[in-house]
Structure formats: C-alpha cells, structure tokens
Design an enzyme around this catalytic site. Structure first.
Site, short mmCIF file in Angstrom:
data_model
loop_
_atom_site.label_atom_id
_atom_site.label_comp_id
_atom_site.label_asym_id
_atom_site.label_seq_id
_atom_site.Cartn_x
_atom_site.Cartn_y
_atom_site.Cartn_z
N LYS A 57 -56.55 -31.78 32.87
CA LYS A 57 -55.93 -30.58 33.43
C LYS A 57 -54.59 -30.91 34.06
CE LYS A 57 -57.23 -29.14 37.74
NZ LYS A 57 -56.12 -28.96 38.68
N ASN A 58 -54.57 -31.97 34.88
CA ASN A 58 -53.35 -32.25 35.65
C ASN A 58 -52.25 -32.90 34.82
OD1 ASN A 58 -54.47 -31.01 37.82
ND2 ASN A 58 -55.06 -32.90 38.89
N ARG A 81 -50.27 -28.79 52.12
CA ARG A 81 -49.59 -28.99 50.83
C ARG A 81 -48.14 -28.50 50.78
NH1 ARG A 81 -53.66 -28.16 45.94
NH2 ARG A 81 -52.33 -29.76 45.07
N ASP A 93 -59.19 -36.71 44.22
CA ASP A 93 -59.90 -35.69 43.45
C ASP A 93 -61.34 -36.10 43.11
OD1 ASP A 93 -57.64 -34.16 43.60
OD2 ASP A 93 -56.95 -34.59 41.57
N CYS A 116 -53.85 -24.37 50.82
CA CYS A 116 -55.07 -24.01 50.13
C CYS A 116 -56.22 -24.69 50.83
CB CYS A 116 -55.00 -24.40 48.65
SG CYS A 116 -54.97 -26.17 48.42
N ARG A 122 -51.52 -23.74 42.19
CA ARG A 122 -50.33 -24.37 42.76
C ARG A 122 -49.48 -25.10 41.72
NH1 ARG A 122 -49.51 -25.68 47.95
NH2 ARG A 122 -48.46 -27.44 47.01
N ARG A 176 -61.93 -23.49 37.40
CA ARG A 176 -60.49 -23.76 37.35
C ARG A 176 -60.23 -25.12 36.71
NH1 ARG A 176 -57.81 -24.01 42.71
NH2 ARG A 176 -56.28 -24.79 41.26
C1 EPZ Z 1 -51.61 -33.28 42.40
O1 EPZ Z 1 -51.24 -32.31 43.37
C2 EPZ Z 1 -52.83 -32.76 41.72
N1 EPZ Z 1 -52.53 -31.48 41.09
C3 EPZ Z 1 -53.97 -32.63 42.71
O2 EPZ Z 1 -55.13 -32.26 42.01
C4 EPZ Z 1 -54.21 -33.98 43.38
O3 EPZ Z 1 -55.18 -33.85 44.39
C5 EPZ Z 1 -52.91 -34.52 43.98
O4 EPZ Z 1 -51.87 -34.54 42.97
C6 EPZ Z 1 -53.04 -35.92 44.56
O5 EPZ Z 1 -53.45 -36.80 43.56
C7 EPZ Z 1 -51.89 -31.46 39.92
O6 EPZ Z 1 -51.53 -32.46 39.34
C8 EPZ Z 1 -51.65 -30.13 39.30
P1 EPZ Z 1 -48.98 -34.46 45.75
P2 EPZ Z 1 -49.81 -32.36 44.06
O7 EPZ Z 1 -47.68 -33.74 45.81
O8 EPZ Z 1 -48.81 -32.88 43.11
C9 EPZ Z 1 -47.83 -34.66 50.36
C10 EPZ Z 1 -57.17 -31.10 41.66
O9 EPZ Z 1 -58.27 -31.02 42.28
N2 EPZ Z 1 -46.62 -33.95 49.96
O10 EPZ Z 1 -49.04 -35.71 44.97
O11 EPZ Z 1 -49.58 -31.03 44.68
C11 EPZ Z 1 -49.08 -33.83 50.18
O12 EPZ Z 1 -49.32 -32.97 51.27
C12 EPZ Z 1 -55.87 -31.10 42.41
O13 EPZ Z 1 -57.09 -31.14 40.43
C13 EPZ Z 1 -45.57 -33.81 50.85
O14 EPZ Z 1 -45.64 -34.24 51.99
O15 EPZ Z 1 -50.07 -33.42 45.18
C14 EPZ Z 1 -50.13 -34.89 50.02
O16 EPZ Z 1 -50.50 -35.40 51.26
C15 EPZ Z 1 -55.93 -30.66 43.80
N3 EPZ Z 1 -44.45 -33.13 50.44
C16 EPZ Z 1 -49.39 -35.99 49.25
O17 EPZ Z 1 -48.01 -35.74 49.49
C17 EPZ Z 1 -44.34 -32.65 49.17
O18 EPZ Z 1 -43.30 -32.06 48.85
C18 EPZ Z 1 -49.64 -36.02 47.77
O19 EPZ Z 1 -49.49 -34.70 47.21
C19 EPZ Z 1 -45.38 -32.82 48.27
C20 EPZ Z 1 -46.52 -33.47 48.67
#
Ligand code: EPZ
Length: 425
Positions: free
Chosen positions: A22-23, A122, A308, A117, A93, A400
């Site tokens: 998915k991701n 996030r 995840d 969420c 998202r 989802r």
């Molecule tokens: C991706 O989300 C995945 N989603 C998530 O999968 C997954 O949990 C996550 O990566 C971490 O592995 C998709 O790929 C569509 P991040 P993403 O930006 O990209 C912080 C699932 O269950 N951060 O890597 O949104 C954030 O808060 C989902 O399939 C900032 O501070 O995650 C977190 O602590 C849920 N500023 C960390 O970085 C930003 O601008 C990593 O988040 C962006 C993120």
C-alpha cells in the site's frame, strides 16, 4: 458498518499470498501525475486507500482504470484542476503525495493540510521544507497548502526531523526534484523500501535518481518524464502481520510473494520471541513452538522495527512468558490499542512512549473497537488466539490497508466472519 466476529483457538496452517505494498503504491500512483503518456502499474492492492487515491487522481484530471489483468492504468487527461480537497485528503493522509508532482508538473498545487489522526499529530513541515528548498513559495490558505513555483531549481536539503526522516516528505521532495533544473541532494532521506520502489518507478519514467535506500539521494532534473509499466513491491507490513498471525496461533504459515530482505528487524524479533522463520523460494515459512519469549521492541525508521507492526507485535507479546518493553520512537502516541487489549485480559502498563507488557496465560474474547489500521490488525490477531468470541467493530479501518484479510485468514483455517452490525443484533 461491518464488524469481524472471531472465534479464537484455531491454529493457522497453509499458504497466504502477500499483496502489493500500500505505502509503495500510493506515492507511485501520485507520481504518475508527472508523466506524459499512460502508466500501467501492476501489483496494486485493491484497498480502500487505493480507491480514495484513484478518486483524488480522477479529480486532478487523471483517468484511473483497473484492467482485466488487475493492473492499474493511469493516464493524465487534463491538468486544469490542481486542488486536492479536504474531503479526500482527510480520509487518507497519503493524499499529500500529490503535492510534489503537481507543483513540479503544473507549477502550482493546492492540497488540503491533512491534520492529525488516531496515531498522533503528524505534521508536514518537512515536506514543505523540501519543496521550499527547490524554490517553491508556500502559504496556508483556509486550511490548504498553496504551493507555486514557476521554476524549480535543484538544491541541497536536510530532511531529518525529531523522529528521524520522513517517508512521504522524502517522496514529495524527490518527485518534485525530478523535473527541477539542476541537481538536488536530499540528506537524511528516508531509507524505506517504499522509497526505493518510488525511485525505481521514477527512473523507469526517465528520471535520474540515485542513492535510494541510503540516507543521501541525488536527483538530476530532467525536462520531461514518460509513461511506463511497473510492478509494486510486496507489502512488508501485511507480510509481518501474517507472520505474527502464525506465531500467535502456534501455527505454520507459508507466505508467498513476500520479501524477507525487507523485513530483517521483524524476522530477528520474531526469532528472539521463539518463532521459526525460514526463507523459502519467493517468500518465507513461519511456525512457532508453544513458548513465546519476552523481548524489548523499539520502533525505528527503516531498517529498524517498523511502527506499522508495533501494535501487532504487542498482541503477540501479551502471551509471552515474562515482561517485554515496547517503545515507540516514531509516533509516541500510537498506543490506542492498549486499552482494547486490556479489555481482552492483557496486562500492559504505559509509561510515556513505552508500554510494559507482562505476558498472561490467555486472552479472553471481548467486543473491541478498531481505531486505526494497524491497531485493528492487532485486535484481529488477539481475537484469533483469545478464548471465546471477539467482535472487532469499525473494520473499515482495516479495509484501508489489508485486502480481504478475513478471506485470507479463513483460508488458513481461522474462524472469522465479516458481518454487518445490523445482522449481528
Ligand atoms: C508513512 O507515513 C506511512 N504512510 C505510515 O504508514 C508509517 O507509519 C510512517 O511512514 C512511518 O513509517 C505512507 O507511506 C502512506 P513520516 P508518513 O513522515 O510519511 C515526523 C500505515 O499504517 N514528521 O515518515 O506520514 C512524524 O510526525 C501508515 O500504513 C515530522 O516531524 O510518516 C513522525 O514522527 C500509518 N514532520 C516521523 O516524522 C514532517 O513533515 C515519521 O513520519 C513529517 C513527519
């Protein structure tokens, strides 16, 4: 609203085919906005999030069709609307992944700010930092991110945040940089296999991205990208969930079309717990002995243990012979499943971003509520081994991200039914 009714106690046995990631699929779908000409993408799972992304792509002028062979054909037919609406981005998202491609190809994008969420706040500040480094002007208007940039220029940008890099932020910056003038260097890029897959897809379209899989990505901008054919990698989180299903039910499950090389931390953790994980041709076989050892698990960016799979690992450790500490280093608030597991007789104490799990002899079936996609999967796993009946409500969360999870579990011998709330009263 659908719910799952699970009668616990069956040992899972058999083979399950793991679907496409998915991701990986969602950002790849967004990346087709960059192409001139049709793209055909294989191994895209048929999930709610994919349908939501298809709808969003449709609103942005792309025609998205499932071909008879299951592949997704995407062709951009017109480029007049560059607004990703709140109604769609708030459902999923990953909708934020259209920001980089729209900006690069159409020079403007308006994408609703996704908001928080169930798993935490996030933020998207790092996405914006990446695009601003390329010369985009960004402002917030009525809850929408409005990005414009007549000409994007290659630049160096550091994408590390308080919890490591950002997966979709790296994707957005990388996609925008493919059409920028000059060379972009992303330092502290996310190293996840889904980023490697996206880079491979972009390169197949004619982009020049190197270094994917490591923390330093180099992107040399090109004039245009063409349509291409591509197959998405297997879903490592679905695979991990079925590996844990095998371990928790004391079963023996073969995974076909899984990439064990993407799951080194998960495999290592499961082996420490006592599961037997053997590589097989094109997948793995997972079985378990009766005794589960406690272990400490800390979620980390790839190649560390994935957030995840944190909830699913917790369900397993609820039955280990001793105390385990589970520390969440990506989303410190991603613990909504704890309260539901407690309703099933688990012994879990939360201390900040750590949950101390004391193994119990058995879990007991109960009505529980799904809150986010992976937490719901953990409740299903707990239900498979609990004594008696578990009902998992609000399974739209699980739909989802897991394609027909109940059908796949039934084929392995699980007693799980999808019923409509109304039917079950
Ligand atoms: C991706 O989300 C995945 N989603 C998530 O999968 C997954 O949990 C996550 O990566 C971490 O592995 C998709 O790929 C569509 P991040 P993403 O930006 O990209 C912080 C699932 O269950 N951060 O890597 O949104 C954030 O808060 C989902 O399939 C900032 O501070 O995650 C977190 O602590 C849920 N500023 C960390 O970085 C930003 O601008 C990593 O988040 C962006 C993120």
């Amino acid at each position: 609203m659908d719910q799952f009714v699970i009668q616990g106690g069956s040992r899972l046995k058999g083979t399950v085919r793991i679907g496409g990631s998915k991701n990986a699929a969602l950002p790849i779908m967004a990346a087709t906005l960059l192409a001139e000409g049709p793209c055909v993408i294989r191994n895209v799972p048929d999930l709610m999030d994919v349908r939501t992304m298809s709808k969003l792509m449709g609103e942005l002028g792309a025609s998205v069709t499932r071909q008879p062979d299951g592949a997704l054909r995407i062709v951009v037919e017109e480029e007049s609307n560059s607004h990703a609406r709140y109604e769609l981005v708030s459902q999923m998202r990953a909708g934020i992944c259209v920001l980089g491609p729209l900006l690069a190809k159409r020079r403007k994008a308006r994408v609703s700010m996704p908001g928080g969420c169930a798993i935490g706040a996030r933020p998207v500040n790092l996405h914006l930092r990446g695009l601003e480094a390329l010369g985009a002007q960004i402002e917030l208007q009525s809850g929408d991110i409005v990005a414009t940039g007549k000409k994007l220029l290659g630049a160096s940008v550091f994408l590390g945040g308080p919890f490591g890099s950002t997966v979709t932020g790296t994707a957005n910056t990388m996609m925008a940089a493919t059409l920028a003038e000059g060379t972009t260097v992303i330092e502290c890029a996310a190293c996840e296999p889904e980023i490697v897959d996206l880079a491979d897809f972009l390169n197949a379209m004619g982009a020049r991205v190197s270094g994917a899989g490591g923390p330093r990505l180099v992107i040399e901008g090109v004039q245009r990208l063409r349509g291409t054919e591509f197959a998405v990698i297997p879903d490592r989180i679905e695979a991990g969930t079925f590996m844990i299903a095998a371990a928790i039910t004391n079963g023996e499950v073969a995974l076909s079309q899984a990439r064990l090389d993407h799951m080194v931390a998960v495999t290592d953790t499961l082996r420490q717990i006592g599961a037997i994980v053997d590589a097989s041709d094109g997948g793995a076989v997972v079985s378990s002995t009766r005794r589960l050892n406690p272990v400490d698990v800390t979620t980390l960016p790839y190649p560390g243990f994935p957030t995840d799979l944190q909830a699913q690992a917790m369900a397993l450790l609820c039955l280990a012979d001793g105390n385990s500490a589970i520390t969440e280093k990506i989303y410190p608030d991603r613990f909504i499943h704890v309260a539901e597991l407690l309703r099933m007789g688990a012994d879990i104490r939360k201390e900040g971003p750590t949950a101390i799990v004391t193994g119990v002899k058995r879990l007991i079936g109960a009505p529980v509520m799904a809150s986010d996609l992976r937490a719901s999967a953990a409740l299903v796993l707990a239900g498979l081994v609990a004594r008696g009946r578990t009902t998992v409500q609000r399974v739209y969360h699980i739909d989802r991200g897991y394609e027909r999870i109940e059908t796949k579990l039934q084929a392995l011998g699980a007693d799980i039914q999808r019923v409509n709330d109304k039917d079950s009263q």
